[in-house]
Structure formats: C-alpha cells, structure tokens
Write a protein that holds these residues in place. Sequence first.
Motif, PDB file in Angstrom:
ATOM      1  N   UNK A  34       0.812  -1.227   0.000  1.00  0.00           N
ATOM      2  CA  UNK A  34       0.000   0.000   0.000  1.00  0.00           C
ATOM      3  C   UNK A  34       0.842   1.271   0.000  1.00  0.00           C
ATOM      4  N   UNK A  35       2.005   1.228   0.654  1.00  0.00           N
ATOM      5  CA  UNK A  35       2.813   2.446   0.764  1.00  0.00           C
ATOM      6  C   UNK A  35       3.641   2.727  -0.480  1.00  0.00           C
ATOM      7  N   UNK A  36       3.664   1.788  -1.434  1.00  0.00           N
ATOM      8  CA  UNK A  36       4.507   1.946  -2.626  1.00  0.00           C
ATOM      9  C   UNK A  36       3.766   2.524  -3.828  1.00  0.00           C
ATOM     10  N   UNK A  37       2.514   2.949  -3.646  1.00  0.00           N
ATOM     11  CA  UNK A  37       1.730   3.459  -4.776  1.00  0.00           C
ATOM     12  C   UNK A  37       2.176   4.864  -5.170  1.00  0.00           C
ATOM     13  N   UNK A  38       1.841   5.239  -6.402  1.00  0.00           N
ATOM     14  CA  UNK A  38       2.176   6.578  -6.892  1.00  0.00           C
ATOM     15  C   UNK A  38       1.403   7.635  -6.110  1.00  0.00           C
ATOM     16  N   UNK A  39       0.208   7.284  -5.630  1.00  0.00           N
ATOM     17  CA  UNK A  39      -0.601   8.220  -4.847  1.00  0.00           C
ATOM     18  C   UNK A  39       0.113   8.595  -3.545  1.00  0.00           C
ATOM     19  N   UNK A  40       0.662   7.585  -2.865  1.00  0.00           N
ATOM     20  CA  UNK A  40       1.421   7.856  -1.643  1.00  0.00           C
ATOM     21  C   UNK A  40       2.664   8.672  -1.993  1.00  0.00           C
ATOM     22  N   UNK A  41       3.312   8.327  -3.099  1.00  0.00           N
ATOM     23  CA  UNK A  41       4.505   9.067  -3.539  1.00  0.00           C
ATOM     24  C   UNK A  41       4.195  10.548  -3.745  1.00  0.00           C
ATOM     25  N   UNK A  42       2.960  10.835  -4.163  1.00  0.00           N
ATOM     26  CA  UNK A  42       2.565  12.213  -4.433  1.00  0.00           C
ATOM     27  C   UNK A  42       2.440  13.075  -3.191  1.00  0.00           C
ATOM     28  N   UNK A  43       2.228  12.441  -2.034  1.00  0.00           N
ATOM     29  CA  UNK A  43       2.028  13.200  -0.795  1.00  0.00           C
ATOM     30  C   UNK A  43       3.178  13.081   0.206  1.00  0.00           C
ATOM     31  N   UNK A  44       4.041  12.085   0.020  1.00  0.00           N
ATOM     32  CA  UNK A  44       5.040  11.779   1.058  1.00  0.00           C
ATOM     33  C   UNK A  44       6.015  12.920   1.345  1.00  0.00           C
TER      34      UNK A  44
END
Length: 232
Positions: free
Chosen positions: A95-105
């Motif tokens: 779950x933490x490897x998605x592009x969506x998470x990448x966008x906010x991290x």
Amino acid sequence: MDNNKITIAIDGFSSTGKSTIAKQLANQLGYVYVDSGAMYRAVTLYAMQNNLIGDAYFKEETLIEQLPTIDISFAFNKTLGFAEVFLNGVNVEKDIRTLEVSGFVSQVAAVPEVRKQLVDQQRKIGENKGVVMDGRDIGTVVFPNADLKLFMTASAETRAERRYNELIERGDEVDYQAVLKNVQERDYMDSNRKDSPLIKAKDAIEIDNSNMTIDEQFKVISNLVTKAISNA
C-alpha cells in the motif's frame, strides 16, 4: 557493541535504487536494514486513510496531534528476504509503494514533528551499529557519524523510467510522464524543505548509477564497505 560492525548511511534522490543496494548489503553483512523512506510513507498512508491529506488540503496540526497513535514496525519476511512495513499492526508494504502515496510523502516528510519522531526511532534502531539505513537525511541528521556514507544519484529520466517499470510490473496503471513529474516534484520538495533537506554530506561518497547495472553498482559499493570495515 561489536567493533567489527559499522553503520552505513545511504542517502539520495527518489528511485536511485537506495533500497535495493541497502538490502543487498544488509543480506551480505548480516546487518539490520531500515528503509527510513518506508516509515515516512507509512505516516503518509495513515494521513490519507484518515482524510488528513488530499490534493487540496493537508490537516497538518491534526496529524501532529495523532502522531503518538501511529505505530510503525518492521517484520522480516523469509520468503521475500526483507522486512515488511506494518502500520498499527497491519502489513502495508504494498500500500505504501503506490504513486498516490509518492505524491504526498514529501509534504508529510517536511513536517518537523514527523521527522523528529521518526528520526528518534531510527537512531534507537542504530544504537549498536550493524545497520544499513537509507533515506534523505541519514548521513546528515540521523547518523552524522556513520562509518560509511553514500549519496546515490541518477538523472530524473533514468529514475522515472525505473519507477515506471517497477509500478507496471506490479500491475499498476500509470503514465510515464506522470511518474517523471512526480520524481521532479519530489526532488524539488526534498531538496528545498526547511527541516533536514536532502543534501549530500561533506564526507559522503557520491555514486551516479545512471549507467550502472545493479551488479556493477554492488561491486563498487561492496569494495567501499570492505575498506570502511577494515578502517573501523
């Protein structure tokens, strides 16, 4: 403390293969491997799950208030050969490897209170040496006295292509241009945040792996590790 064990800090831009080389070294040396970026991704996922961050908002104060309730842990998976990340007892490795998470991290990682809490945890993990940790501020903030500091870099296009291929292999539907934009935006945010920006430590060895295979990179870095251990 085992005097033969050293602390290895690996910093660098996103998608430079920091985690790949860190896992390889930890396996070879029998060291503890810590993916500090995964910890920031886990906090980001928590913020997303609890509607604390989105495209048009970031409830920073609420996230800070809830930090004490966020438990991040690692559990070694023998089948995979590395430790997976757990958020409040739930396996969130994928779950933490998605592009969506990448966008906010990068936004979440810029919050001083978040950094302080995670840096404290990271330092505790590395108290007895024998650790390989990768991230953005390991050699500058977390372990400024690390025995070996590496700074990984590669062109944005090369890194975006690697990230794109990784996401496609996982089955995610992504666009290369969107991945490249994410890489470039994260570079800017990581390098320009006020608290612990991404900078190369003065005593770090820079590794540009734009044109290196994983095996070539591992050979170069293994030699550096051997020298660092002999000098420890």
